[in-house]
Write an enzyme that holds these catalytic residues in place. Structure first.
Site, short mmCIF file in Angstrom:
data_model
loop_
_atom_site.label_atom_id
_atom_site.label_comp_id
_atom_site.label_asym_id
_atom_site.label_seq_id
_atom_site.Cartn_x
_atom_site.Cartn_y
_atom_site.Cartn_z
N TYR A 1 19.62 6.84 5.24
CA TYR A 1 18.91 8.10 5.40
C TYR A 1 19.55 8.92 6.52
CZ TYR A 1 14.87 11.24 5.47
OH TYR A 1 14.04 12.35 5.40
N VAL B 1 18.61 17.89 -8.55
CA VAL B 1 19.68 18.36 -7.66
C VAL B 1 20.90 17.44 -7.69
CG1 VAL B 1 18.09 19.59 -6.15
CG2 VAL B 1 18.74 17.22 -5.60
N SER C 1 15.78 16.34 9.01
CA SER C 1 14.87 15.34 9.56
C SER C 1 15.32 15.01 10.97
CB SER C 1 14.91 14.07 8.70
OG SER C 1 14.28 12.98 9.37
N ALA D 1 22.61 8.66 7.63
CA ALA D 1 23.94 9.08 7.20
C ALA D 1 23.86 10.37 6.39
CB ALA D 1 24.60 7.97 6.38
N SER D 2 22.89 10.43 5.49
CA SER D 2 22.75 11.63 4.66
C SER D 2 22.27 12.82 5.48
CB SER D 2 21.78 11.36 3.49
OG SER D 2 20.44 11.19 3.95
N LYS D 3 21.38 12.59 6.42
CA LYS D 3 20.81 13.69 7.20
C LYS D 3 21.74 14.16 8.33
CE LYS D 3 16.87 14.24 5.00
NZ LYS D 3 16.53 15.51 4.32
#
Length: 240
Positions: free
Chosen positions: A156, A65, A143, A158-160
């Site tokens: 993590y 991805v 999440s 920040a991305s979610k």
């Protein structure tokens, strides 16, 4: 019955991150219900092993991805073999945990690339295909870290958090085109995600990955007249 699994028989569902964790559990469950699958993962060997165990028509296609061309090839393979894709379940994800001050930029960049950019690109290409059919569903596996801050989760989260915002914009824009988007925010789930993480919570207290898969199946066969935009699924004891 509120959710009728029979409506999934013969539907064509694409799943990213399909050889581990929630993605694998979802592939097994949806195939047992009668859905045809397009499954993607970096690991071609594991894709073939999984395909051999499933009960319906399954198209395995190696997928990264982080690579837009790989995403396009994944979609095109599904269209070629299945005719159309009715739903997409974005399960591909990556996590690395350390304090904000010690988090290597390479790991931060990869979490953004997989969890946020990868979901953006995959959803964008599949949504354009679904719009041609004037109907489709996209489920983004987020999440609890996308809604609650925890120490050691800088990259993590920040991305979610970004993924949650992206998903909400997708909901607003795509529903007008007949494509409905749902965010699922699970708490700690018993998957291989934790295998390389020290000091993780006790797995027996986590959500079984099969339970999350059942929620995904329910969302995919939600009755007409309402749409589930977002759900949070937590272990019985809360955040572990």
């Amino acid at each position: 019955m509120l959710f009728d699994y029979n409506t999934l028989k013969g539907k064509n569902v694409a799943i990213t991150g399909a050889t581990k964790g929630i993605g694998k559990a979802t592939a097994i469950l949806l195939s047992s219900i009668g859905a045809n699958l397009l499954i993607g993962s970096r690991n071609a060997e594991e894709l073939d092993k999984l395909s051999a165990t499933l009960q319906t028509k399954v198209i395995p296609q190696q997928l990264n991805v982080e690579d837009e061309r790989s995403i396009i090839n994944f979609l095109n393979k599904g269209i070629e073999k299945l005719g159309k894709i009715d739903a997409l379940v974005n399960c591909a994800g990556y996590g690395s945990f350390s304090s904000f001050l010690e988090l290597p930029v390479e790991q931060f960049d990869r979490m953004i690339a997989v969890n946020l950019r990868g979901t953006f690109l995959t959803s964008q290409h599949f949504a354009k295909h679904m719009m041609k059919n004037k109907r489709g569903q996209i489920i983004n596996i987020n999440s609890i870290a996308g809604a609650a801050v925890l120490e050691g989760n800088a990259g993590y989260s920040a991305s979610k958090f970004g993924l949650l915002g992206l998903s909400r914009v997708m909901q607003l824009e795509l529903r007008k085109q007949g494509v409905f988007v749902t965010s699922i925010l699970p708490g700690s789930t018993n998957t291989p995600f934790w295998d390389d993480i020290e000091n993780h919570p006790e797995k027996s207290k986590m959500i079984p990955q099969e339970t999350v898969a059942k929620h995904i199946a329910a969302i995919l066969c939600q009755p007409d007249g309402a749409v589930i935009d977002e759900i949070t699924i937590m272990p019985p004891l809360g955040i572990l």
